[in-house]
Scaffold this motif. Sequence first.
Motif, PDB file in Angstrom:
ATOM      1  N   ARG A 122      68.120  17.298  59.438  1.00 46.83           N
ATOM      2  CA  ARG A 122      68.450  17.682  60.827  1.00 46.83           C
ATOM      3  C   ARG A 122      69.464  16.743  61.452  1.00 46.83           C
ATOM      4  N   GLU A 123      69.233  15.451  61.276  1.00 48.51           N
ATOM      5  CA  GLU A 123      70.107  14.461  61.905  1.00 48.51           C
ATOM      6  C   GLU A 123      71.535  14.572  61.358  1.00 48.51           C
TER       7      GLU A 123
ATOM      8  N   LEU B 195      73.214  17.368  63.076  1.00 44.40           N
ATOM      9  CA  LEU B 195      73.626  16.918  64.406  1.00 44.40           C
ATOM     10  C   LEU B 195      74.827  15.971  64.322  1.00 44.40           C
TER      11      LEU B 195
ATOM     12  N   GLU C 182      60.992  26.404  59.785  1.00 49.73           N
ATOM     13  CA  GLU C 182      61.441  25.655  60.968  1.00 49.73           C
ATOM     14  C   GLU C 182      62.905  25.206  60.804  1.00 49.73           C
ATOM     15  N   HIS C 183      63.255  24.747  59.612  1.00 47.07           N
ATOM     16  CA  HIS C 183      64.628  24.297  59.372  1.00 47.07           C
ATOM     17  C   HIS C 183      65.588  25.490  59.345  1.00 47.07           C
ATOM     18  N   GLN C 184      65.151  26.615  58.809  1.00 48.25           N
ATOM     19  CA  GLN C 184      65.991  27.809  58.811  1.00 48.25           C
ATOM     20  C   GLN C 184      66.295  28.251  60.246  1.00 48.25           C
ATOM     21  N   LEU C 185      65.286  28.211  61.112  1.00 39.69           N
ATOM     22  CA  LEU C 185      65.484  28.565  62.513  1.00 39.69           C
ATOM     23  C   LEU C 185      66.434  27.567  63.184  1.00 39.69           C
ATOM     24  N   PHE C 186      66.272  26.294  62.883  1.00 38.91           N
ATOM     25  CA  PHE C 186      67.145  25.247  63.421  1.00 38.91           C
ATOM     26  C   PHE C 186      68.603  25.528  63.033  1.00 38.91           C
ATOM     27  N   LEU C 187      68.853  25.845  61.769  1.00 40.61           N
ATOM     28  CA  LEU C 187      70.212  26.132  61.296  1.00 40.61           C
ATOM     29  C   LEU C 187      70.790  27.356  62.012  1.00 40.61           C
ATOM     30  N   LYS C 188      69.962  28.383  62.169  1.00 39.92           N
ATOM     31  CA  LYS C 188      70.409  29.607  62.854  1.00 39.92           C
ATOM     32  C   LYS C 188      70.803  29.302  64.304  1.00 39.92           C
ATOM     33  N   LYS C 189      69.989  28.480  64.980  1.00 43.20           N
ATOM     34  CA  LYS C 189      70.290  28.108  66.360  1.00 43.20           C
ATOM     35  C   LYS C 189      71.586  27.303  66.460  1.00 43.20           C
ATOM     36  N   ILE C 190      71.761  26.354  65.553  1.00 45.50           N
ATOM     37  CA  ILE C 190      72.968  25.534  65.540  1.00 45.50           C
ATOM     38  C   ILE C 190      74.211  26.414  65.355  1.00 45.50           C
TER      39      ILE C 190
END
Length: 196
Positions: free
Chosen positions: A122-123, A126, A185-193
Amino acid sequence: EIKDALEMTTTPIRALAFVDDNFLINRDFLDAFCERYKDEVGLPFVTNVHPLTLNERKGELLKEAGVISMRFGVESGSERIRTEILKRFTAPKHLDRAFEIANECDAMPSSYNMIGIPTEGREEVLDTLRLNAHLAPDVVKVMTFFPFNGTPLYNYCVAHDLIDYEKKGQLDNYESGTCLKFEPEHQLFLKKIQKV
């Protein structure tokens, strides 16, 4: 080829794009191309540029020939991802200078980036956003990593059982999401980014 193509079309062409990351690598070619292009074609154009191939002289040549935008493969804000995983050895200072030259030449700089790279945290995602905020490109493009057969990263993904082949078959392009077996959770994070 350009002149032939322009003569064959009935659609008005307002600009051209040269999608070649090594467009600037050969100085003799670039000198000759820019001079002929300006005189014989004269349309505004966009070009891909590897940051390590751009300097002030080449920027001026492109400007005189009609460049309106330079697209740079920033790839990742994480030095580990850029060097160890992607084998791209462009230091942030070289990116800074390339973006400065593009701005000095009034050529809108664009930043092309990848997220969802194997082993990327994640970091590090970012970090890519932070680097883009620092570079301040006119256009930011964020694509999701897609494992293309025959590439070292594809082989890595296969060796580590990272590819969801069912999902891979459903994706229509590298902007559709990831086919790697990340946690939901990481897949959703990538989609949001990518959306942002």
